[in-house]
Design a protein around this motif. Structure first.
Motif, PDB file in Angstrom:
ATOM      1  N   ILE A   1      42.210 -13.728  66.985  1.00  0.00           N
ATOM      2  CA  ILE A   1      41.398 -14.509  67.915  1.00  0.00           C
ATOM      3  C   ILE A   1      40.520 -15.474  67.127  1.00  0.00           C
ATOM      4  CG2 ILE A   1      39.572 -14.352  69.662  1.00  0.00           C
ATOM      5  CD1 ILE A   1      40.672 -11.590  70.391  1.00  0.00           C
ATOM      6  N   ALA A   2      40.042 -15.032  65.966  1.00  0.00           N
ATOM      7  CA  ALA A   2      39.213 -15.891  65.113  1.00  0.00           C
ATOM      8  C   ALA A   2      39.398 -15.452  63.668  1.00  0.00           C
ATOM      9  CB  ALA A   2      37.745 -15.802  65.518  1.00  0.00           C
ATOM     10  N   GLN A   3      39.296 -16.406  62.744  1.00  0.00           N
ATOM     11  CA  GLN A   3      39.361 -16.140  61.320  1.00  0.00           C
ATOM     12  C   GLN A   3      38.244 -16.900  60.621  1.00  0.00           C
ATOM     13  OE1 GLN A   3      43.518 -15.822  59.573  1.00  0.00           O
ATOM     14  NE2 GLN A   3      43.960 -17.142  61.312  1.00  0.00           N
ATOM     15  N   LEU A   4      37.930 -16.448  59.412  1.00  0.00           N
ATOM     16  CA  LEU A   4      36.831 -17.053  58.667  1.00  0.00           C
ATOM     17  C   LEU A   4      37.111 -18.524  58.371  1.00  0.00           C
ATOM     18  CD1 LEU A   4      34.153 -16.704  57.117  1.00  0.00           C
ATOM     19  CD2 LEU A   4      35.530 -16.167  55.102  1.00  0.00           C
ATOM     20  N   ASP A   5      36.123 -19.352  58.649  1.00  0.00           N
ATOM     21  CA  ASP A   5      36.120 -20.756  58.252  1.00  0.00           C
ATOM     22  C   ASP A   5      34.959 -20.926  57.281  1.00  0.00           C
ATOM     23  OD1 ASP A   5      35.815 -23.479  57.953  1.00  0.00           O
ATOM     24  OD2 ASP A   5      36.110 -23.958  60.066  1.00  0.00           O
ATOM     25  N   TRP A   6      35.244 -21.313  56.046  1.00  0.00           N
ATOM     26  CA  TRP A   6      34.184 -21.404  55.048  1.00  0.00           C
ATOM     27  C   TRP A   6      33.160 -22.477  55.399  1.00  0.00           C
ATOM     28  CZ3 TRP A   6      33.020 -17.604  52.176  1.00  0.00           C
ATOM     29  CH2 TRP A   6      34.000 -16.702  51.744  1.00  0.00           C
ATOM     30  N   GLY A   7      33.483 -23.338  56.363  1.00  0.00           N
ATOM     31  CA  GLY A   7      32.501 -24.307  56.828  1.00  0.00           C
ATOM     32  C   GLY A   7      31.316 -23.659  57.516  1.00  0.00           C
ATOM     33  N   TRP A   8      31.489 -22.412  57.970  1.00  0.00           N
ATOM     34  CA  TRP A   8      30.391 -21.713  58.651  1.00  0.00           C
ATOM     35  C   TRP A   8      29.240 -21.404  57.702  1.00  0.00           C
ATOM     36  CZ3 TRP A   8      33.854 -17.455  61.303  1.00  0.00           C
ATOM     37  CH2 TRP A   8      34.720 -18.082  62.210  1.00  0.00           C
TER      38      TRP A   8
ATOM     39  N   GLY B   1      20.594 -16.104  47.826  1.00  0.00           N
ATOM     40  CA  GLY B   1      20.866 -14.714  48.172  1.00  0.00           C
ATOM     41  C   GLY B   1      21.589 -14.570  49.493  1.00  0.00           C
ATOM     42  N   ALA B   2      21.189 -15.373  50.487  1.00  0.00           N
ATOM     43  CA  ALA B   2      21.816 -15.293  51.812  1.00  0.00           C
ATOM     44  C   ALA B   2      23.270 -15.741  51.761  1.00  0.00           C
ATOM     45  CB  ALA B   2      21.025 -16.142  52.809  1.00  0.00           C
ATOM     46  N   VAL B   3      23.557 -16.770  50.954  1.00  0.00           N
ATOM     47  CA  VAL B   3      24.947 -17.218  50.804  1.00  0.00           C
ATOM     48  C   VAL B   3      25.789 -16.104  50.170  1.00  0.00           C
ATOM     49  CG1 VAL B   3      26.456 -18.811  49.538  1.00  0.00           C
ATOM     50  CG2 VAL B   3      24.459 -19.683  50.744  1.00  0.00           C
ATOM     51  N   GLY B   4      25.241 -15.468  49.133  1.00  0.00           N
ATOM     52  CA  GLY B   4      25.966 -14.369  48.507  1.00  0.00           C
ATOM     53  C   GLY B   4      26.209 -13.217  49.468  1.00  0.00           C
ATOM     54  N   LEU B   5      25.213 -12.896  50.287  1.00  0.00           N
ATOM     55  CA  LEU B   5      25.359 -11.820  51.259  1.00  0.00           C
ATOM     56  C   LEU B   5      26.391 -12.181  52.326  1.00  0.00           C
ATOM     57  CD1 LEU B   5      24.277  -9.037  52.027  1.00  0.00           C
ATOM     58  CD2 LEU B   5      22.540 -10.163  53.426  1.00  0.00           C
ATOM     59  N   PHE B   6      26.387 -13.451  52.764  1.00  0.00           N
ATOM     60  CA  PHE B   6      27.379 -13.893  53.746  1.00  0.00           C
ATOM     61  C   PHE B   6      28.795 -13.734  53.185  1.00  0.00           C
ATOM     62  CE2 PHE B   6      30.188 -17.114  55.489  1.00  0.00           C
ATOM     63  CZ  PHE B   6      29.985 -17.000  56.852  1.00  0.00           C
ATOM     64  N   VAL B   7      28.985 -14.141  51.933  1.00  0.00           N
ATOM     65  CA  VAL B   7      30.310 -14.033  51.314  1.00  0.00           C
ATOM     66  C   VAL B   7      30.743 -12.571  51.251  1.00  0.00           C
ATOM     67  CG1 VAL B   7      31.610 -14.371  49.170  1.00  0.00           C
ATOM     68  CG2 VAL B   7      30.078 -16.176  50.009  1.00  0.00           C
ATOM     69  N   GLU B   8      29.824 -11.681  50.854  1.00  0.00           N
ATOM     70  CA  GLU B   8      30.189 -10.269  50.747  1.00  0.00           C
ATOM     71  C   GLU B   8      30.519  -9.662  52.114  1.00  0.00           C
ATOM     72  OE1 GLU B   8      30.630  -6.272  50.390  1.00  0.00           O
ATOM     73  OE2 GLU B   8      28.977  -7.052  51.593  1.00  0.00           O
ATOM     74  N   MET B   9      29.743 -10.025  53.125  1.00  0.00           N
ATOM     75  CA  MET B   9      29.918  -9.406  54.445  1.00  0.00           C
ATOM     76  C   MET B   9      31.124  -9.941  55.194  1.00  0.00           C
ATOM     77  SD  MET B   9      26.028  -9.101  55.925  1.00  0.00           S
ATOM     78  CE  MET B   9      26.667  -8.538  57.511  1.00  0.00           C
ATOM     79  N   TRP B  10      31.390 -11.258  55.090  1.00  0.00           N
ATOM     80  CA  TRP B  10      32.368 -11.873  55.980  1.00  0.00           C
ATOM     81  C   TRP B  10      33.625 -12.375  55.269  1.00  0.00           C
ATOM     82  CZ3 TRP B  10      31.633 -10.633  60.752  1.00  0.00           C
ATOM     83  CH2 TRP B  10      30.348 -10.334  61.170  1.00  0.00           C
ATOM     84  N   TRP B  11      33.784 -12.037  54.019  1.00  0.00           N
ATOM     85  CA  TRP B  11      35.004 -12.389  53.292  1.00  0.00           C
ATOM     86  C   TRP B  11      36.232 -11.838  54.037  1.00  0.00           C
ATOM     87  CZ3 TRP B  11      35.827 -15.041  48.669  1.00  0.00           C
ATOM     88  CH2 TRP B  11      37.094 -14.902  48.089  1.00  0.00           C
ATOM     89  N   ASP B  12      37.249 -12.675  54.161  1.00  0.00           N
ATOM     90  CA  ASP B  12      38.508 -12.276  54.809  1.00  0.00           C
ATOM     91  C   ASP B  12      38.286 -11.799  56.250  1.00  0.00           C
ATOM     92  OD1 ASP B  12      41.268 -11.996  54.859  1.00  0.00           O
ATOM     93  OD2 ASP B  12      41.210  -9.896  54.246  1.00  0.00           O
TER      94      ASP B  12
END
Length: 503
Positions: A163-170, A235-246
């Motif tokens: 239904i939805a997939q990660l868009d790195w633009g987010w 820090g927030a960017v790093g946390l976003f990457v860890e949480m929402w990767w793939d």
């Protein structure tokens, strides 16, 4: 009856490596602290054996846990038993199982393992409502997940796909989140804590004073705030990457929604569609300013995060473009258009606007008055700060109060009742009318004077209740009766009869 099975023995290795990392992390500051009074070699001789003893003891305890733990899946129940000194057994009826989640931290992934957590619902105590198998092989965990959720084998059909997939633009929405300044302040606290370990806290303060010493106070505060925010953004960017990767939100055969995400620790969260009662589109003010929103599920039996696990189990979509959020909400509810968009919301009386103006202005004035009082008692600097803050804060409070009033609304569309409220966090809830099991009417003394009330729809899903704030008394009762007629009609008729008898 199915046979009793064991967990994966490699759990001992995972435990040993985990505590070895913790021992190194805590041992370094311990060695530094002891070296202040003893030699470095003596400090190592004290800390290293203690660390090895802790690692060995925890590995041995986990080995005993592994040997004493068994589980099995029968046609009726999932069972787990522990038989060491004391014997305990826990079982969950399969028809009561509401959630089956998989998690795997980096060490689990290294060994091909996963932790399977089975829950029966959030409104029960966590001890009795949950059964954890830690760990299983990834293949066994996936097999159990499918078998537990697909209790009624559906006809074979292909998956509907993601239904939805990660868009790195987010990731562009991260700097506007509340998390950025919070992480920035936390980072500053860590710096001072580490400096204290080396007895250099005063040096850090003196360095900061020297850095901004030639600048005006207001300019120094602004520059420091920007630096803290930039640090928090990283820090927030790093946390976003860890949480929402793939990240993937997909609909699986058998009527299950599945969220898969995570870089270092992977998470797989499943929600049965028949448990879904609606969605909530959430727009924190930072996301609203950048045109973003997230989508949360309102479902029965969803697991709640606890003190040891901060995973957000109900988020279906992270901060993403608002149009996409509404499309995802529609797809999740299997509607052509999301009720959060199609509903025509009715505004609330002007008295609700006055309440918000008084609340926001009162909050700001209390802060300013406190600073002014301290300035009179202690130093004129606080008086200057209070005056400087009054210039932006008072107009901002008025703007937020008016925005909060504009966001108030309620309406009905098809099978859903929709409500909206909030300024700092605007929330639009679409709740199935069939999921409402009761109404709670709240009215403070101030609301009674203005003819307002708060109407809360009680449901077994989500947070357990969703409110329509500061609605007019007649409109609120009529809205509740129209949304779910069977709940209030008898009380309305009784009150009408009582009024007639009094006349």
């Amino acid at each position: 009856m199915s046979e009793w099975l064991t967990l994966d023995r490699r759990t001992v290795r995972v435990t040993a490596l985990t505590f070895a990392g913790l021992a190194v992390g805590s041992g370094i500051p311990a060695v530094i602290a002891l070296s202040d009074g003893l030699s470095f070699g003596i400090a190592l001789l004290i800390v290293v054996p203690c660390a090895l003893l802790v690692v060995g003891a925890t590995a041995l305890l986990d080995l005993l846990r592994w040997q004493a733990t068994r589980y099995r899946l029968t046609d009726e129940r999932l069972e787990k038993r522990f038989d060491l000194v004391l014997k305990t057994q826990k079982s969950l009826p399969r028809e009561r199982i509401r959630s089956v989640d998989l998690t795997a931290n980096p060490l689990h992934r290294l060994f091909g393992l996963a932790v399977l957590t089975v829950g029966t619902g959030q409104h029960e105590s966590s001890e009795n409502a949950r059964l954890k198998l830690d760990p299983l092989t990834r293949a066994d965990a996936e097999r159990l997940r499918v078998e537990l959720l697909h209790r009624e084998q559906p006809a074979e059909r292909p998956s509907d796909g993601p239904i939805a997939q990660l868009d790195w633009g987010w990731i562009r929405y991260v700097p506007a989140s509340f998390l950025a300044p919070a992480l920035g302040l936390a980072a500053v606290g860590v710096v001072f804590k580490v400096a204290d370990w080396f007895q250099a806290g005063g040096g850090v303060v003196r360095w900061a004073i020297d850095l901004f010493g030639d600048l005006p106070l207001v300019a120094s505060i602004l520059i420091l705030a920007v630096l803290i925010w930039l640090l928090g953004v990283l820090g927030a960017v790093g946390l976003f990457v860890e949480m929402w990767w793939d990240f993937r939100l997909e609909r699986e055969p058998g009527g299950t929604l599945r969220v898969h995400r995570g870089l270092f620790t992977t998470r797989s969260i499943s929600i049965e569609e028949k448990r879904l009662r609606g969605v909530e589109v959430v727009e924190p003010i930072g996301d609203r300013l950048t045109g973003a929103a997230r989508v949360d599920a309102i479902a029965t039996g969803m697991r709640k995060a606890d003190d040891n696990d901060k995973t957000d189990y109900h988020t279906l979509l992270p901060a993403a473009p608002l149009a996409l959020a509404n499309e995802v909400a529609a797809a999740v509810l299997d509607e052509p258009v999301s009720p959060t968009v199609s509903a025509r919301l009715t505004g609330h009386p002007e008295a609700a606007r006055g309440r918000r103006l008084r609340w926001w202005l009162g909050s700001v004035l209390v802060v300013l008055a406190t600073l002014a009082l301290l300035g009179i008692l202690l130093t004129d600097v606080l008086l200057i700060i209070a005056g400087a803050l009054a210039v932006p804060l008072i107009p901002l409070a008025v703007a937020l109060a008016l925005d909060a009033y504009r966001n108030l609304g309620h309406g009905l569309t098809g099978e859903y009742l929709v409500s909206r409220h909030g300024a700092m966090r605007r929330s639009t809830v679409a709740l199935q009318r069939s999921g409402v099991i009761g109404w709670t009417i709240k009215q403070s003394i101030f609301q009674r004077r203005k003819g307002l009330l708060t109407l809360e729809s009680t449901t077994a899903a989500g947070s357990g209740g969703y409110s329509v704030y500061d609605i007019g008394e007649p409109d609120g009762i009529a809205f509740a009766d129209q949304a779910v007629p069977d709940l209030l009609t008898q009380f309305l008729d009784t009150s009408a009869a009582t009024d007639k008898s009094r006349v």
